[in-house]
Write a protein that holds these residues in place. Structure first.
Motif, PDB file in Angstrom:
ATOM      1  N   GLY A   1       0.820  -1.210   0.000  1.00 43.38           N
ATOM      2  CA  GLY A   1       0.000   0.000   0.000  1.00 43.38           C
ATOM      3  C   GLY A   1       0.852   1.258   0.000  1.00 43.38           C
ATOM      4  N   MET A   2       1.987   1.230   0.737  1.00 43.34           N
ATOM      5  CA  MET A   2       2.883   2.382   0.747  1.00 43.34           C
ATOM      6  C   MET A   2       3.498   2.610  -0.628  1.00 43.34           C
ATOM      7  SD  MET A   2       4.192   4.903   2.434  1.00 43.34           S
ATOM      8  CE  MET A   2       3.954   4.559   4.194  1.00 43.34           C
ATOM      9  N   PHE A   3       3.823   1.525  -1.343  1.00 44.17           N
ATOM     10  CA  PHE A   3       4.399   1.677  -2.684  1.00 44.17           C
ATOM     11  C   PHE A   3       3.428   2.419  -3.620  1.00 44.17           C
ATOM     12  CE2 PHE A   3       6.700  -2.611  -1.851  1.00 44.17           C
ATOM     13  CZ  PHE A   3       7.568  -1.965  -0.991  1.00 44.17           C
ATOM     14  N   VAL A   4       2.163   2.061  -3.559  1.00 43.43           N
ATOM     15  CA  VAL A   4       1.168   2.675  -4.446  1.00 43.43           C
ATOM     16  C   VAL A   4       0.969   4.152  -4.100  1.00 43.43           C
ATOM     17  CG1 VAL A   4      -1.256   2.624  -5.162  1.00 43.43           C
ATOM     18  CG2 VAL A   4       0.003   0.484  -4.861  1.00 43.43           C
ATOM     19  N   ILE A   5       0.897   4.475  -2.810  1.00 45.86           N
ATOM     20  CA  ILE A   5       0.654   5.862  -2.403  1.00 45.86           C
ATOM     21  C   ILE A   5       1.835   6.759  -2.781  1.00 45.86           C
ATOM     22  CG2 ILE A   5       0.295   7.389  -0.423  1.00 45.86           C
ATOM     23  CD1 ILE A   5      -2.151   5.755  -1.181  1.00 45.86           C
ATOM     24  N   LEU A   6       3.042   6.318  -2.523  1.00 46.45           N
ATOM     25  CA  LEU A   6       4.201   7.154  -2.830  1.00 46.45           C
ATOM     26  C   LEU A   6       4.384   7.352  -4.334  1.00 46.45           C
ATOM     27  CD1 LEU A   6       6.871   5.992  -0.218  1.00 46.45           C
ATOM     28  CD2 LEU A   6       5.536   8.114  -0.258  1.00 46.45           C
ATOM     29  N   GLN A   7       4.044   6.370  -5.127  1.00 48.31           N
ATOM     30  CA  GLN A   7       4.118   6.556  -6.580  1.00 48.31           C
ATOM     31  C   GLN A   7       3.123   7.622  -7.053  1.00 48.31           C
ATOM     32  OE1 GLN A   7       4.998   2.861  -9.149  1.00 48.31           O
ATOM     33  NE2 GLN A   7       4.114   1.980  -7.274  1.00 48.31           N
ATOM     34  N   ASP A   8       1.955   7.648  -6.432  1.00 53.46           N
ATOM     35  CA  ASP A   8       0.967   8.667  -6.826  1.00 53.46           C
ATOM     36  C   ASP A   8       1.399  10.054  -6.362  1.00 53.46           C
ATOM     37  OD1 ASP A   8      -1.914   9.326  -7.763  1.00 53.46           O
ATOM     38  OD2 ASP A   8      -1.817  10.180  -5.741  1.00 53.46           O
ATOM     39  N   LEU A   9       1.905  10.180  -5.121  1.00 56.86           N
ATOM     40  CA  LEU A   9       2.289  11.492  -4.596  1.00 56.86           C
ATOM     41  C   LEU A   9       3.486  12.067  -5.342  1.00 56.86           C
ATOM     42  CD1 LEU A   9       1.906  10.930  -0.737  1.00 56.86           C
ATOM     43  CD2 LEU A   9       0.347  12.139  -2.271  1.00 56.86           C
ATOM     44  N   THR A  10       4.472  11.223  -5.640  1.00 55.53           N
ATOM     45  CA  THR A  10       5.691  11.708  -6.314  1.00 55.53           C
ATOM     46  C   THR A  10       5.528  11.779  -7.825  1.00 55.53           C
ATOM     47  OG1 THR A  10       6.593   9.462  -6.430  1.00 55.53           O
ATOM     48  CG2 THR A  10       7.124  10.782  -4.479  1.00 55.53           C
ATOM     49  N   GLY A  11       4.557  11.081  -8.368  1.00 56.98           N
ATOM     50  CA  GLY A  11       4.393  11.045  -9.812  1.00 56.98           C
ATOM     51  C   GLY A  11       5.378  10.133 -10.510  1.00 56.98           C
ATOM     52  N   GLN A  12       6.095   9.304  -9.774  1.00 51.19           N
ATOM     53  CA  GLN A  12       7.071   8.376 -10.356  1.00 51.19           C
ATOM     54  C   GLN A  12       6.526   6.956 -10.303  1.00 51.19           C
ATOM     55  OE1 GLN A  12      11.130   8.897  -8.878  1.00 51.19           O
ATOM     56  NE2 GLN A  12      10.587  10.910  -8.058  1.00 51.19           N
ATOM     57  N   THR A  13       6.919   6.174 -11.286  1.00 54.78           N
ATOM     58  CA  THR A  13       6.508   4.776 -11.339  1.00 54.78           C
ATOM     59  C   THR A  13       7.740   3.884 -11.369  1.00 54.78           C
ATOM     60  OG1 THR A  13       6.376   4.875 -13.754  1.00 54.78           O
ATOM     61  CG2 THR A  13       4.344   5.299 -12.527  1.00 54.78           C
ATOM     62  N   VAL A  14       7.563   2.671 -10.868  1.00 49.85           N
ATOM     63  CA  VAL A  14       8.660   1.699 -10.828  1.00 49.85           C
ATOM     64  C   VAL A  14       8.215   0.426 -11.528  1.00 49.85           C
ATOM     65  CG1 VAL A  14       9.647   2.636  -8.716  1.00 49.85           C
ATOM     66  CG2 VAL A  14       7.921   0.835  -8.583  1.00 49.85           C
ATOM     67  N   SER A  15       9.164  -0.372 -11.923  1.00 49.70           N
ATOM     68  CA  SER A  15       8.880  -1.630 -12.601  1.00 49.70           C
ATOM     69  C   SER A  15       8.488  -2.696 -11.581  1.00 49.70           C
ATOM     70  CB  SER A  15      10.095  -2.086 -13.403  1.00 49.70           C
ATOM     71  OG  SER A  15      11.189  -2.351 -12.534  1.00 49.70           O
ATOM     72  N   GLN A  16       7.904  -3.751 -12.096  1.00 49.83           N
ATOM     73  CA  GLN A  16       7.519  -4.866 -11.224  1.00 49.83           C
ATOM     74  C   GLN A  16       8.752  -5.566 -10.664  1.00 49.83           C
ATOM     75  OE1 GLN A  16       4.422  -5.486 -10.325  1.00 49.83           O
ATOM     76  NE2 GLN A  16       5.030  -7.239  -9.038  1.00 49.83           N
ATOM     77  N   ASN A  17       9.807  -5.626 -11.450  1.00 46.43           N
ATOM     78  CA  ASN A  17      11.041  -6.244 -10.981  1.00 46.43           C
ATOM     79  C   ASN A  17      11.615  -5.482  -9.786  1.00 46.43           C
ATOM     80  OD1 ASN A  17      13.220  -8.005 -10.931  1.00 46.43           O
ATOM     81  ND2 ASN A  17      14.408  -6.766 -12.382  1.00 46.43           N
ATOM     82  N   TYR A  18      11.502  -4.143  -9.844  1.00 45.22           N
ATOM     83  CA  TYR A  18      11.972  -3.315  -8.730  1.00 45.22           C
ATOM     84  C   TYR A  18      11.171  -3.603  -7.469  1.00 45.22           C
ATOM     85  CZ  TYR A  18      12.909   0.941  -6.017  1.00 45.22           C
ATOM     86  OH  TYR A  18      13.252   1.816  -5.014  1.00 45.22           O
TER      87      TYR A  18
END
Length: 350
Positions: free
Chosen positions: A320-337
């Motif tokens: 859940g933290m991964f999803v929220i921080l991606q939305d707030l920062t506007g950055q996305t990460v790969s599934q491998n990451y």
């Protein structure tokens, strides 16, 4: 005598004697005297007197009057006037409308002149005593709602609680958490009572989340409660907005070293108790943001919190933290990451 006998033997035609006009007895009128008076040239012709032979002189003479010819009277011709053309209908209607408008304007002007302009100006009475000055209350100003997300949430619902009690709050949230939703989606929960959204302080009190004494004055009354839907069920998320970031960092360091885990544990909605033996909080970086986390001995769950700008984010799972921080920062990460990060976190927990 001898002559008379010759006449008898050889009769000769007798010469007619001219009739002797007879004058009627009595006074003589002007008409009777007309034969003896020469008429002027302008007078009408004199009547003719018809004479008869002597043998017919037994009666009076007959006066024959010729008919009088009256010349026709010439009458002067009256000049005729040209006929007027019919006025078009639109001109008549326009004239009527203009007349009505003028009447209305005149009436309004008369009303204003008589009843308004001529009205005497009444001056308010001058107060001789000054009224007591009462304390003024600040006028309520409406502020725009705080924008907590950029693209999230995936879904929004509103829950109206029947009463401001912990039981009513927990029952409503547990019922909503049991709903099946799309995997890895964020569903925002808005809680209202009597149609009005509850504040941050009311939410923490109803959830039995005990914050430090000087904690709430540094945060806005608006907050976000959301569910992150993963395979094992819904995991709650709480986001607060601080007024001063520096004070927020100081508060969180002090709270973490004392009772943060036990105070925030009701956010998990499991109704259990926090284990007594707990390891201290650990850290990891996610797209450059520091995250503090703690394993609370709940399957597929952990306590995570992070500070991003003025937001304080609590989640009950690392995903859940991964999803929220991606939305707030506007950055996305790969599934491998993400997979590598989860593996490293599990190693930290062991």
């Amino acid at each position: 005598m001898k002559g008379d006998l010759e006449d008898l033997k050889n009769p000769h035609p007798k010469k007619e004697k001219e009739p002797i006009p007879t004058v009627p007895a009595g006074p003589i009128s002007k008409e009777a005297m007309a034969p003896f008076v020469q008429a002027p040239a302008s007078l009408p012709p004199m009547p003719k007197v018809e004479s008869r032979p002597a043998s017919s002189l037994s009666g009076p003479p007959i006066l024959v009057v010729p008919p009088k010819i009256i010349p026709p009277k010439e009458i002067a011709e009256i000049p005729t006037k040209p006929l007027f053309k019919a006025t078009p209908v639109w001109i008549k209607i326009g004239s009527i409308g203009l007349g009505v408008l003028l009447i209305i304007l005149v009436g309004l002007y008369g009303y204003w002149k008589i009843f308004i302009q001529s009205r005497p100006i009444i001056k308010p009475p001058v107060a001789t005593t000054t009224p007591p000055i009462l304390p003024t209350t600040p006028t309520a100003t409406s502020t725009a709602p705080i924008k907590f997300f950029n693209k999230l949430p995936n879904k929004e619902i509103t829950i109206e609680i029947s009463s401001k009690t912990s039981a009513a709050m927990l029952n409503a949230l547990k019922s909503e958490a049991a709903m099946e939703e799309t995997r890895a989606s964020i569903k925002q929960i808005k809680i209202t009572y009597q149609g009005k959204p509850i504040t941050t302080e009311e939410f923490l009190n109803l959830m039995s989340i005990f914050a430090p004494q000087d904690f709430l004055p540094n945060y806005e009354s608006e907050f976000v409660l959301a569910f992150f839907n993963q395979k094992e069920g819904a995991r709650p998320i709480l986001i607060l907005k601080a007024k001063k970031r520096s004070e927020m960092e100081t508060q969180m360091k002090d709270w973490e070293s004392k009772t943060l885990a036990s105070d925030i544990f009701p956010l998990f909605l499991n109704g259990g108790q926090l284990p007594r033996a707990l390891s201290p909080f650990k850290s990891y970086l996610f797209i450059g943001q520091l995250v503090r986390f703690l394993n609370v001995k709940v399957p597929f769950a952990s306590l995570n919190y992070a500070i991003y700008n003025d937001f304080l984010v609590f989640t009950t799972s690392s995903a859940g933290m991964f999803v929220i921080l991606q939305d707030l920062t506007g950055q996305t990460v790969s599934q491998n990451y993400l997979e590598n990060l989860k593996a490293s976190i599990n190693e930290f927990v062991k």
